[in-house]
Design a protein around this motif. Sequence first.
Motif, PDB file in Angstrom:
ATOM      1  N   GLN A   1       7.217  21.800 -11.102  1.00  8.57           N
ATOM      2  CA  GLN A   1       7.254  23.032 -10.450  1.00  8.57           C
ATOM      3  C   GLN A   1       6.072  23.593 -10.461  1.00  8.57           C
ATOM      4  OE1 GLN A   1       9.968  23.553  -8.594  1.00  8.57           O
ATOM      5  NE2 GLN A   1       8.540  24.978  -7.886  1.00  8.57           N
ATOM      6  N   ARG A   2       5.362  23.678 -11.602  1.00  6.56           N
ATOM      7  CA  ARG A   2       4.070  24.516 -11.784  1.00  6.56           C
ATOM      8  C   ARG A   2       3.060  23.839 -11.051  1.00  6.56           C
ATOM      9  NH1 ARG A   2       3.181  25.365 -17.971  1.00  6.56           N
ATOM     10  NH2 ARG A   2       1.121  25.965 -17.486  1.00  6.56           N
ATOM     11  N   ILE A   3       2.973  22.342 -11.066  1.00  3.67           N
ATOM     12  CA  ILE A   3       2.172  21.733 -10.221  1.00  3.67           C
ATOM     13  C   ILE A   3       2.318  21.813  -8.912  1.00  3.67           C
ATOM     14  CG2 ILE A   3       1.473  19.385  -9.753  1.00  3.67           C
ATOM     15  CD1 ILE A   3       1.817  18.514 -12.589  1.00  3.67           C
ATOM     16  N   LEU A   4       3.526  21.749  -8.254  1.00  6.04           N
ATOM     17  CA  LEU A   4       3.698  21.894  -7.032  1.00  6.04           C
ATOM     18  C   LEU A   4       3.555  23.117  -6.230  1.00  6.04           C
ATOM     19  CD1 LEU A   4       6.994  19.834  -6.605  1.00  6.04           C
ATOM     20  CD2 LEU A   4       4.924  19.047  -5.994  1.00  6.04           C
ATOM     21  N   ASN A   5       3.721  24.288  -7.476  1.00  7.33           N
ATOM     22  CA  ASN A   5       3.511  25.775  -7.115  1.00  7.33           C
ATOM     23  C   ASN A   5       2.097  25.910  -7.024  1.00  7.33           C
ATOM     24  OD1 ASN A   5       6.029  26.528  -6.844  1.00  7.33           O
ATOM     25  ND2 ASN A   5       6.220  27.347  -8.844  1.00  7.33           N
TER      26      ASN A   5
ATOM     27  N   PRO B   1       0.861  -1.214  -0.020  1.00  8.72           N
ATOM     28  CA  PRO B   1       0.125  -0.041   0.061  1.00  8.72           C
ATOM     29  C   PRO B   1       0.888   1.360   0.085  1.00  8.72           C
ATOM     30  CG  PRO B   1      -0.683  -1.599   1.676  1.00  8.72           C
ATOM     31  CD  PRO B   1       0.605  -1.948   1.216  1.00  8.72           C
ATOM     32  N   HIS B   2       0.412   2.472  -0.788  1.00  9.93           N
ATOM     33  CA  HIS B   2       1.195   3.453  -0.690  1.00  9.93           C
ATOM     34  C   HIS B   2       0.416   4.634  -1.713  1.00  9.93           C
ATOM     35  CE1 HIS B   2       4.676   6.118  -1.823  1.00  9.93           C
ATOM     36  NE2 HIS B   2       5.350   5.397  -0.844  1.00  9.93           N
ATOM     37  N   VAL B   3       0.625   5.778  -1.244  1.00  7.46           N
ATOM     38  CA  VAL B   3       0.014   6.989  -2.175  1.00  7.46           C
ATOM     39  C   VAL B   3       0.252   6.773  -3.745  1.00  7.46           C
ATOM     40  CG1 VAL B   3       1.728   8.570  -1.898  1.00  7.46           C
ATOM     41  CG2 VAL B   3      -0.319   9.125  -2.143  1.00  7.46           C
ATOM     42  N   PHE B   4       1.397   6.101  -4.196  1.00  9.67           N
ATOM     43  CA  PHE B   4       1.559   5.989  -5.530  1.00  9.67           C
ATOM     44  C   PHE B   4       0.581   5.006  -6.163  1.00  9.67           C
ATOM     45  CE2 PHE B   4       6.365   7.185  -4.494  1.00  9.67           C
ATOM     46  CZ  PHE B   4       5.825   8.625  -4.479  1.00  9.67           C
ATOM     47  N   THR B   5       0.192   4.083  -5.213  1.00  8.49           N
ATOM     48  CA  THR B   5      -0.673   3.038  -5.888  1.00  8.49           C
ATOM     49  C   THR B   5      -2.134   3.942  -6.159  1.00  8.49           C
ATOM     50  OG1 THR B   5      -0.013   1.371  -4.508  1.00  8.49           O
ATOM     51  CG2 THR B   5      -2.099   0.723  -5.352  1.00  8.49           C
ATOM     52  N   VAL B   6      -2.442   4.699  -5.260  1.00  9.49           N
ATOM     53  CA  VAL B   6      -3.658   5.442  -5.606  1.00  9.49           C
ATOM     54  C   VAL B   6      -3.424   6.522  -6.926  1.00  9.49           C
ATOM     55  CG1 VAL B   6      -5.351   7.323  -4.801  1.00  9.49           C
ATOM     56  CG2 VAL B   6      -4.283   5.680  -3.203  1.00  9.49           C
ATOM     57  N   GLY B   7      -2.185   7.085  -6.921  1.00  7.01           N
ATOM     58  CA  GLY B   7      -1.911   7.851  -7.902  1.00  7.01           C
ATOM     59  C   GLY B   7      -1.931   7.130  -9.350  1.00  7.01           C
ATOM     60  N   GLU B   8      -1.094   6.020  -9.320  1.00 11.48           N
ATOM     61  CA  GLU B   8      -1.320   5.116 -10.247  1.00 11.48           C
ATOM     62  C   GLU B   8      -2.660   4.638 -10.870  1.00 11.48           C
ATOM     63  OE1 GLU B   8       0.346   3.587 -14.047  1.00 11.48           O
ATOM     64  OE2 GLU B   8       1.427   5.046 -12.642  1.00 11.48           O
ATOM     65  N   GLN B   9      -3.424   4.028 -10.076  1.00  7.81           N
ATOM     66  CA  GLN B   9      -4.728   3.525 -10.519  1.00  7.81           C
ATOM     67  C   GLN B   9      -5.632   4.983 -11.151  1.00  7.81           C
ATOM     68  OE1 GLN B   9      -5.866   2.150  -6.846  1.00  7.81           O
ATOM     69  NE2 GLN B   9      -5.782  -0.001  -7.454  1.00  7.81           N
TER      70      GLN B   9
ATOM     71  N   GLU C   1      -6.766  15.321  10.272  1.00  5.71           N
ATOM     72  CA  GLU C   1      -6.524  16.307  11.079  1.00  5.71           C
ATOM     73  C   GLU C   1      -5.418  17.215  10.929  1.00  5.71           C
ATOM     74  OE1 GLU C   1      -6.695  15.062  15.197  1.00  5.71           O
ATOM     75  OE2 GLU C   1      -8.419  13.930  14.784  1.00  5.71           O
ATOM     76  N   SER C   2      -5.369  18.421  11.426  1.00  7.81           N
ATOM     77  CA  SER C   2      -4.392  19.313  11.370  1.00  7.81           C
ATOM     78  C   SER C   2      -3.082  18.689  11.571  1.00  7.81           C
ATOM     79  CB  SER C   2      -4.459  20.644  12.218  1.00  7.81           C
ATOM     80  OG  SER C   2      -3.395  21.358  12.130  1.00  7.81           O
ATOM     81  N   GLY C   3      -1.920  18.765  10.882  1.00  5.20           N
ATOM     82  CA  GLY C   3      -0.794  18.094  11.097  1.00  5.20           C
ATOM     83  C   GLY C   3      -0.584  16.611  10.698  1.00  5.20           C
ATOM     84  N   ALA C   4      -1.765  16.124   9.973  1.00  3.08           N
ATOM     85  CA  ALA C   4      -1.728  14.856   9.754  1.00  3.08           C
ATOM     86  C   ALA C   4      -1.215  14.406   8.522  1.00  3.08           C
ATOM     87  CB  ALA C   4      -3.211  14.250   9.436  1.00  3.08           C
ATOM     88  N   GLY C   5      -0.497  15.552   7.568  1.00  8.73           N
ATOM     89  CA  GLY C   5       0.126  15.237   6.616  1.00  8.73           C
ATOM     90  C   GLY C   5      -0.613  15.232   5.102  1.00  8.73           C
ATOM     91  N   LYS C   6      -1.594  15.975   5.214  1.00  9.44           N
ATOM     92  CA  LYS C   6      -2.395  16.133   3.882  1.00  9.44           C
ATOM     93  C   LYS C   6      -1.746  16.989   2.857  1.00  9.44           C
ATOM     94  CE  LYS C   6      -5.698  18.392   6.165  1.00  9.44           C
ATOM     95  NZ  LYS C   6      -5.094  18.302   7.713  1.00  9.44           N
ATOM     96  N   THR C   7      -1.063  18.224   3.157  1.00  2.91           N
ATOM     97  CA  THR C   7      -0.240  18.866   2.186  1.00  2.91           C
ATOM     98  C   THR C   7       0.740  17.983   1.566  1.00  2.91           C
ATOM     99  OG1 THR C   7      -1.034  20.803   3.297  1.00  2.91           O
ATOM    100  CG2 THR C   7       0.849  21.032   1.832  1.00  2.91           C
ATOM    101  N   TRP C   8       1.504  17.436   2.442  1.00  2.00           N
ATOM    102  CA  TRP C   8       2.565  16.674   2.173  1.00  2.00           C
ATOM    103  C   TRP C   8       2.150  15.536   1.056  1.00  2.00           C
ATOM    104  CZ3 TRP C   8       7.633  16.658   1.816  1.00  2.00           C
ATOM    105  CH2 TRP C   8       8.389  15.355   1.171  1.00  2.00           C
TER     106      TRP C   8
END
Length: 176
Positions: free
Chosen positions: A170-174, A104-112, A133-140
């Motif tokens: 860079q455009r996406i991350l910005n 399981p990984h966020v890249f699995t979701v991304g790839e699907q 919640e705040s600080g859970a890592g949503k932005t990351w």
Amino acid sequence: MLQQVNGHNPGSDGQAREYLREDLQEFLGGEVLLYKLDDLTRVNPVTLETVLRCLQARYMADTFYTNAGCTLVALNPFKPVPQLYSPELMREYHAAPQPQKLKPHVFTVGEQTYRNVKSLIEPVNQSIVVSGESGAGKTWTSRCLMKFYAVVATSPASWESHKIAERIEQRILNSN
């Protein structure tokens, strides 16, 4: 009224609690192996305690992603884990014939979602909900997904396409 608890039809609430207690002890008795359960739907019995113990065991084993059926549960490691988000790992999930068979990984979701959008038969618009919640890592997590899309959407075949990929990334991350 009789209730069915974990396949048992107890005659009383006391018996139901006893069956649940036995199931809990049996499940938690193998606590050493809890970190290997990569899908919370395989936790039995499903209680707050068993789910939290499983997530805790995986966290202690530096395994920060766990499936819960079709939902991905991400735990914030609160420390840098660069190998968990490397371009090599992105390419591994992108190149996998069945990324859902990988850990399981966020890249699995991304790839699907990427494959659903790129589908030649019938492209389907996609949405990914990142909540917590705040600080859970949503932005990351969102940034990791956007970086994943920037990396896999371009071919690393030439220096020019590499530069284009960097500009897109860079455009996406910005944008976040």
